[in-house]
Write a protein that holds these residues in place. Structure first.
Motif, mmCIF file in Angstrom:
data_model
loop_
_atom_site.group_PDB
_atom_site.id
_atom_site.type_symbol
_atom_site.label_atom_id
_atom_site.label_comp_id
_atom_site.label_asym_id
_atom_site.label_seq_id
_atom_site.Cartn_x
_atom_site.Cartn_y
_atom_site.Cartn_z
ATOM 1 N N VAL A 158 -5.975 6.778 12.200
ATOM 2 C CA VAL A 158 -5.254 5.510 12.196
ATOM 3 C C VAL A 158 -5.872 4.568 13.225
ATOM 4 O O VAL A 158 -5.969 3.360 13.013
ATOM 5 N N LEU A 159 -6.284 5.152 14.356
ATOM 6 C CA LEU A 159 -6.974 4.414 15.411
ATOM 7 C C LEU A 159 -8.302 5.115 15.666
ATOM 8 O O LEU A 159 -8.335 6.337 15.826
ATOM 9 N N GLY B 266 -4.920 10.253 14.746
ATOM 10 C CA GLY B 266 -4.541 10.368 13.345
ATOM 11 C C GLY B 266 -3.382 11.327 13.200
ATOM 12 O O GLY B 266 -3.089 12.113 14.106
ATOM 13 N N TYR B 267 -2.697 11.277 12.066
ATOM 14 C CA TYR B 267 -1.563 12.157 11.801
ATOM 15 C C TYR B 267 -2.029 13.400 11.041
ATOM 16 O O TYR B 267 -2.459 13.311 9.894
ATOM 17 N N LYS C 37 -8.633 -0.220 12.333
ATOM 18 C CA LYS C 37 -8.435 0.913 13.254
ATOM 19 C C LYS C 37 -8.812 0.623 14.700
ATOM 20 O O LYS C 37 -8.824 1.539 15.533
ATOM 21 N N SER D 50 1.591 3.066 16.216
ATOM 22 C CA SER D 50 0.867 4.254 16.693
ATOM 23 C C SER D 50 0.239 3.992 18.053
ATOM 24 O O SER D 50 0.268 4.853 18.938
ATOM 25 N N GLY E 183 -1.517 0.130 12.412
ATOM 26 C CA GLY E 183 -1.538 1.094 13.502
ATOM 27 C C GLY E 183 -0.935 0.574 14.791
ATOM 28 O O GLY E 183 -1.077 1.197 15.848
#
Length: 279
Positions: A17-18, A10-11, A203, A43, A40
């Motif tokens: 996100v995953l 995640g950010y 995700k 990412s 994603g």
């Protein structure tokens, strides 16, 4: 060649996100990574090449941890990003600076691809259109002959003839010890090109199947009326009647419609995925 186990990413403080993503990919294949905008895909590619790092779980590529950024690893992996930013230099000058980072780079191959894309090798990068720049970078990516080649939305900015040429070139370059992942939401651009389909949604990878297994389990048909088929999993209106996906009970031969298949997985997720979870 790529082994991902229970990866979370995640950010900063934002939600993941995953999440709990696992994926195992083998060399000798072209994988199509499909997903909606924001699913994603980028990412995941950035975690594979070591530009982003998972918060937990593991990611191994060619036996190495991408997060370590080892020079030997970086020589074997190339990422073609969706957005490209190029210096104001000639193609030859760009080659002189960046090609030496890749020991297997093939200059002859690079200029061959440029010719197939109809790009003059004397051009300056900043004098080109976005589509022309994309063709130069696709040619460069393929000429690196990297063991792991990651392409993020490579057909963005290409016109229809160039997309056709892209598919033709990609289909002829894969080596047995090489793995290519092409990420896109323009699903139709991957028709007749990839041999494995990956779908990223919610995700995680929700589907990982060879094309031949998809067409073995499902039949893709055109019918005038939905009454013509006994069991329809998914249908779309067509110019003449309907395009439908049905269970391939009679083991009929049909061609995978990548765009319709992707839409069907997202629209009728449980029913579509159940076709591949059967023993």
């Amino acid at each position: 060649m790529i082994a991902i186990e229970k990866l979370n990413f995640g950010y900063r403080k934002k939600e993941l996100v995953l999440e709990n993503l696992s994926l195992h990919l083998k060399p000798g294949h072209i994988y199509g990574l499909l997903g909606s905008n924001g699913a994603g895909k980028s990412s995941l590619l950035h975690n594979i090449c070591g530009l982003l790092f998972p918060s937990s779980g593991s990611c191994k590529v060619a036996g190495d941890n991408p997060a370590n950024r080892n020079p030997q690893f970086l020589q074997q992996v190339y990422l073609l990003p969706e957005e490209i930013y190029l210096p104001n230099v000639s193609i030859k000058s760009y080659l002189d600076v960046y090609a030496p980072f890749y020991p297997t780079f093939d200059n002859e191959l690079f200029f061959r691809f440029l010719g197939e894309f109809d790009i003059p090798k004397e051009n300056k990068l900043q004098h080109m259109s976005y589509g022309q720049k994309k063709k130069v970078m696709i040619s460069f990516a393929l000429a690196t002959q990297a063991k792991v080649l990651l392409m993020d939305e490579p057909t963005n900015g290409l016109d229809i003839p160039s997309k056709k040429q892209f598919r033709k070139i990609i289909a002829g370059v894969l080596k047995e010890d090489q793995l290519i992942i092409i990420s896109t939401h323009q699903v139709k651009d991957l028709d007749s090109l990839i041999d494995y389909v990956l779908i990223l949604d919610d995700k995680k990878i929700i589907l990982h199947e060879p094309v031949e297994n998809i067409t073995d389990k499902l039949a893709f048909k055109q019918v005038m009326s939905l009454d013509e088929v006994s069991t329809t999993i998914y249908s779309e209106g067509a110019l003449k009647g309907y395009a439908v996906i049905t269970p391939n009970i009679k083991k009929e031969q049909s061609r995978l419609d990548m765009e319709m298949f992707f839409n069907a997985v997202l629209s009728e997720k449980q029913q579509m995925l159940s076709q591949f979870n059967k023993q």
